[in-house]
Design a protein around this motif. Structure first.
Motif, PDB file in Angstrom:
ATOM      1  N   GLY A  42       0.825  -1.203   0.000  1.00  0.00           N
ATOM      2  CA  GLY A  42       0.000   0.000   0.000  1.00  0.00           C
ATOM      3  C   GLY A  42       0.850   1.239   0.000  1.00  0.00           C
ATOM      4  O   GLY A  42       1.564   1.511   0.960  1.00  0.00           O
ATOM      5  N   VAL A 136       1.280  -3.465   6.248  1.00  0.00           N
ATOM      6  CA  VAL A 136       0.161  -3.305   5.315  1.00  0.00           C
ATOM      7  C   VAL A 136      -0.586  -2.021   5.663  1.00  0.00           C
ATOM      8  O   VAL A 136      -0.988  -1.814   6.798  1.00  0.00           O
ATOM      9  CB  VAL A 136      -0.797  -4.514   5.371  1.00  0.00           C
ATOM     10  CG1 VAL A 136      -1.902  -4.359   4.329  1.00  0.00           C
ATOM     11  CG2 VAL A 136      -0.033  -5.815   5.153  1.00  0.00           C
ATOM     12  N   SER A 137      -0.737  -1.177   4.657  1.00  0.00           N
ATOM     13  CA  SER A 137      -1.486   0.074   4.805  1.00  0.00           C
ATOM     14  C   SER A 137      -2.637   0.029   3.795  1.00  0.00           C
ATOM     15  O   SER A 137      -2.525   0.552   2.684  1.00  0.00           O
ATOM     16  CB  SER A 137      -0.568   1.275   4.554  1.00  0.00           C
ATOM     17  OG  SER A 137      -1.228   2.486   4.861  1.00  0.00           O
ATOM     18  N   PRO A 138      -3.752  -0.621   4.158  1.00  0.00           N
ATOM     19  CA  PRO A 138      -4.784  -0.963   3.167  1.00  0.00           C
ATOM     20  C   PRO A 138      -5.672   0.185   2.726  1.00  0.00           C
ATOM     21  O   PRO A 138      -6.366   0.074   1.712  1.00  0.00           O
ATOM     22  CB  PRO A 138      -5.634  -2.026   3.892  1.00  0.00           C
ATOM     23  CG  PRO A 138      -4.884  -2.382   5.133  1.00  0.00           C
ATOM     24  CD  PRO A 138      -4.059  -1.178   5.465  1.00  0.00           C
ATOM     25  N   GLY A 312      -9.633  -1.502   3.378  1.00  0.00           N
ATOM     26  CA  GLY A 312      -9.433  -1.754   1.962  1.00  0.00           C
ATOM     27  C   GLY A 312      -9.381  -3.235   1.614  1.00  0.00           C
ATOM     28  O   GLY A 312      -9.143  -4.095   2.466  1.00  0.00           O
ATOM     29  N   GLN A 313      -9.580  -3.528   0.337  1.00  0.00           N
ATOM     30  CA  GLN A 313      -9.709  -4.907  -0.120  1.00  0.00           C
ATOM     31  C   GLN A 313      -8.505  -5.762   0.231  1.00  0.00           C
ATOM     32  O   GLN A 313      -8.641  -6.945   0.545  1.00  0.00           O
ATOM     33  CB  GLN A 313      -9.927  -4.920  -1.637  1.00  0.00           C
ATOM     34  CG  GLN A 313     -10.113  -6.308  -2.240  1.00  0.00           C
ATOM     35  CD  GLN A 313     -11.234  -7.097  -1.591  1.00  0.00           C
ATOM     36  OE1 GLN A 313     -12.308  -6.541  -1.332  1.00  0.00           O
ATOM     37  NE2 GLN A 313     -11.017  -8.377  -1.314  1.00  0.00           N
ATOM     38  N   VAL A 314      -7.324  -5.206   0.202  1.00  0.00           N
ATOM     39  CA  VAL A 314      -6.138  -6.011   0.495  1.00  0.00           C
ATOM     40  C   VAL A 314      -6.167  -6.530   1.932  1.00  0.00           C
ATOM     41  O   VAL A 314      -5.663  -7.623   2.214  1.00  0.00           O
ATOM     42  CB  VAL A 314      -4.842  -5.217   0.215  1.00  0.00           C
ATOM     43  CG1 VAL A 314      -4.643  -4.091   1.225  1.00  0.00           C
ATOM     44  CG2 VAL A 314      -3.630  -6.140   0.193  1.00  0.00           C
ATOM     45  N   ALA A 315      -6.782  -5.779   2.844  1.00  0.00           N
ATOM     46  CA  ALA A 315      -6.910  -6.254   4.227  1.00  0.00           C
ATOM     47  C   ALA A 315      -7.782  -7.502   4.286  1.00  0.00           C
ATOM     48  O   ALA A 315      -7.522  -8.426   5.064  1.00  0.00           O
ATOM     49  CB  ALA A 315      -7.503  -5.164   5.108  1.00  0.00           C
ATOM     50  N   CYS A 327      -9.265  -3.667  11.134  1.00  0.00           N
ATOM     51  CA  CYS A 327      -8.170  -4.573  11.479  1.00  0.00           C
ATOM     52  C   CYS A 327      -7.732  -4.391  12.928  1.00  0.00           C
ATOM     53  O   CYS A 327      -7.176  -3.333  13.278  1.00  0.00           O
ATOM     54  CB  CYS A 327      -6.983  -4.331  10.546  1.00  0.00           C
ATOM     55  SG  CYS A 327      -7.396  -4.471   8.789  1.00  0.00           S
ATOM     56  N   VAL A 344      -0.410  -3.447  10.683  1.00  0.00           N
ATOM     57  CA  VAL A 344      -1.451  -2.764   9.917  1.00  0.00           C
ATOM     58  C   VAL A 344      -1.564  -1.327  10.404  1.00  0.00           C
ATOM     59  O   VAL A 344      -1.760  -1.071  11.594  1.00  0.00           O
ATOM     60  CB  VAL A 344      -2.811  -3.466  10.061  1.00  0.00           C
ATOM     61  CG1 VAL A 344      -3.842  -2.798   9.131  1.00  0.00           C
ATOM     62  CG2 VAL A 344      -2.702  -4.957   9.733  1.00  0.00           C
ATOM     63  N   ALA A 348      -7.356   1.648   7.984  1.00  0.00           N
ATOM     64  CA  ALA A 348      -7.906   0.305   8.167  1.00  0.00           C
ATOM     65  C   ALA A 348      -7.739  -0.218   9.586  1.00  0.00           C
ATOM     66  O   ALA A 348      -8.441  -1.152   9.994  1.00  0.00           O
ATOM     67  CB  ALA A 348      -7.251  -0.669   7.188  1.00  0.00           C
TER      68      ALA A 348
END
Length: 452
Positions: A42, A136-138, A312-315, A327, A344, A348
């Protein structure tokens, strides 16, 4: 206006926070884990800041940033496209300096899954990228289906949201700037929690200001499931002064001890329908351009829907979100509670009192980068502190803000500054105008801190 100038206690907290994050305090490079590979998924504010500060804290680390879009389109300040104060091109931010200045490998691809045991990330481009630690930065995704008659195709073609900037922002700008004389613009504000708490109300204010010059018989209506919002008193005081908006009686009563609130005769261009007044959105009719709330059906010329949000979808793809749609994380270092060796950050994450804002994501990223560097060195990370400042405009020259400092209290992230969070209600015209200048300066310096 920067409250650090007027609040010595807050200034001390910020100095402590900056001390914890300073490059000068970074650990020595003489440890075996220097070659560790950190992958960041992200490339928004959170991800870009994390990648940059990992390299600042320890240049020997290998850092890879994976982002599906080749150019970042910044959401902060994007409402200024609607009133022609900015262009769509001015929202674009390059990743070039992250690559050339800090040696970060930037991979333009979409993450589709990962193997937490093997510690590999899979992408749509059939890459498998190994990592030691994964950040992860969704971001967020918009829940278009929350309202009857609304969907992503409808948003793309007729009733835009534009809360994630891009084609919908450009469409909304075209609709608003081309709206018939005397037309009605309805903005449907979202329920909590959502990205950028003052943002919907700033957007409505900026368009009211624009209409006053270019479409003076237009109407702007905010329909809202909530009865209050962050910066509500200072924002509505600006509406009162600039657009003859009459504050609700309960606000007048609450604020009257600090400032005179004018009661205007006649009707303001701008109105706010609260949840208690039936402001919650139920249905969108894009063909007839109508919006149905609990109180009424409103005929509009332009409708801007800001729907509910979730991670976001990646999460979702990586199994980082729980049933809330967001999250859960360890408060000290934002390590995922659901997946090992994953952190995370940003909108998110479930960060208690911290708002979902770019500034929050930026400061979370710095704390996480420091925590990872310390863990790799076999040391304990210092007690974290976070900061957030949200600047907003009630008009081009009418600036306001909310500013907070956070720490862990009783196991949760709590705000530790009390008074002085907002622009004072009795601020002078010069202070208000300076707040607007600070907002514009912040757009530049904040982007530089994240991406340059």
């Amino acid at each position: 206006m920067d409250q650090q100038q007027h609040n010595p206690a807050r200034r001390a907290w910020l100095n402590q926070a900056l001390g914890l994050l300073s490059v000068a305090a970074a650990p020595t490079l003489a440890f075996a884990q220097n070659a560790a590979h950190i992958v960041v998924v992200g490339g928004g504010v959170g991800g870009a800041t994390a990648a940059k500060y990992l390299k600042l804290f320890n240049p020997a680390l290998k850092v890879t940033l994976i982002e599906k879009n080749p150019v970042y389109v910044r959401p902060y300040g994007s409402s200024e496209v609607l009133n022609r104060h900015a262009t769509m091109d001015e929202l674009n931010v390059s990743y070039d300096l992250l690559k050339s200045k800090y040696g970060i490998q930037v991979v333009i691809d979409t993450v589709t899954g990962f193997d937490p045991v093997a510690r590999t990330v899979s992408t749509a481009g059939r890459q498998k990228i190994a990592y030691d630690k994964l950040i992860v930065s969704p971001g967020i995704q918009l829940m278009y289906g929350a309202y009857a008659g609304y969907s992503e195709p409808v948003a793309r073609t007729a009733v835009p949201s534009g809360w994630i900037p891009g084609e919908q922002t450009a469409l909304l700008a075209k609709q608003l700037q081309g709206m018939r004389q005397g037309g009605t613009f309805v903005l449907a504000a979202p329920p909590n929690p959502y990205r950028c708490p003052p943002g919907p109300y700033e957007r409505a204010a900026l368009m009211t200001e624009w209409f006053a010059k270019h479409n003076p018989t237009a109407k702007v209506i905010i329909v809202d499931p909530k009865d209050s919002f962050v910066t509500d008193e200072t924002m509505m005081l600006g509406w009162n002064r600039l657009y003859n908006f009459n504050l609700p009686a309960d606000y007048v009563k609450k604020m009257s001890a600090e400032v005179e609130v004018k009661q205007h005769s006649g009707t303001s261009m701008l109105s706010w329908v609260r949840g208690k007044e039936g402001g919650r959105t139920l249905k969108i009719d894009a063909k007839q351009m109508r919006i149905e709330t609990e109180a009424e059906v409103i005929q509009a010329d332009v409708i801007n829907v800001i729907p509910p949000m979730k991670a976001g979808q990646v999460a979702m793809a990586l199994g980082l979100a729980d049933s809330s749609g967001f999250c859960p994380v360890n408060r000290r270092n934002f390590a995922s509670n659901l997946q090992p060796n994953v952190y995370v950050i940003g909108d998110a994450s479930m960060a208690d009192a911290m708002p979902k804002s770019g500034f929050s994501a930026n400061t979370q990223a710095k704390v996480v980068a420091r925590a990872i560097v310390e863990e790799l060195a076999g040391r304990t990370a210092p007690e974290p502190l976070w900061e957030n400042t949200c600047y907003a405009l009630a008009g081009k020259d009418y600036g306001l803000f909310v500013a907070d400092v956070f720490k862990i209290v009783d196991g949760k992230i709590a705000r530790i500054n009390g008074k002085g969070r907002y622009l004072p209600l009795n601020a002078t015209p010069a202070q208000i105008k300076l707040g607007a200048r600070y907002q514009q300066a912040w757009l530049r310096t904040f982007t530089s801190d994240c991406f340059a």
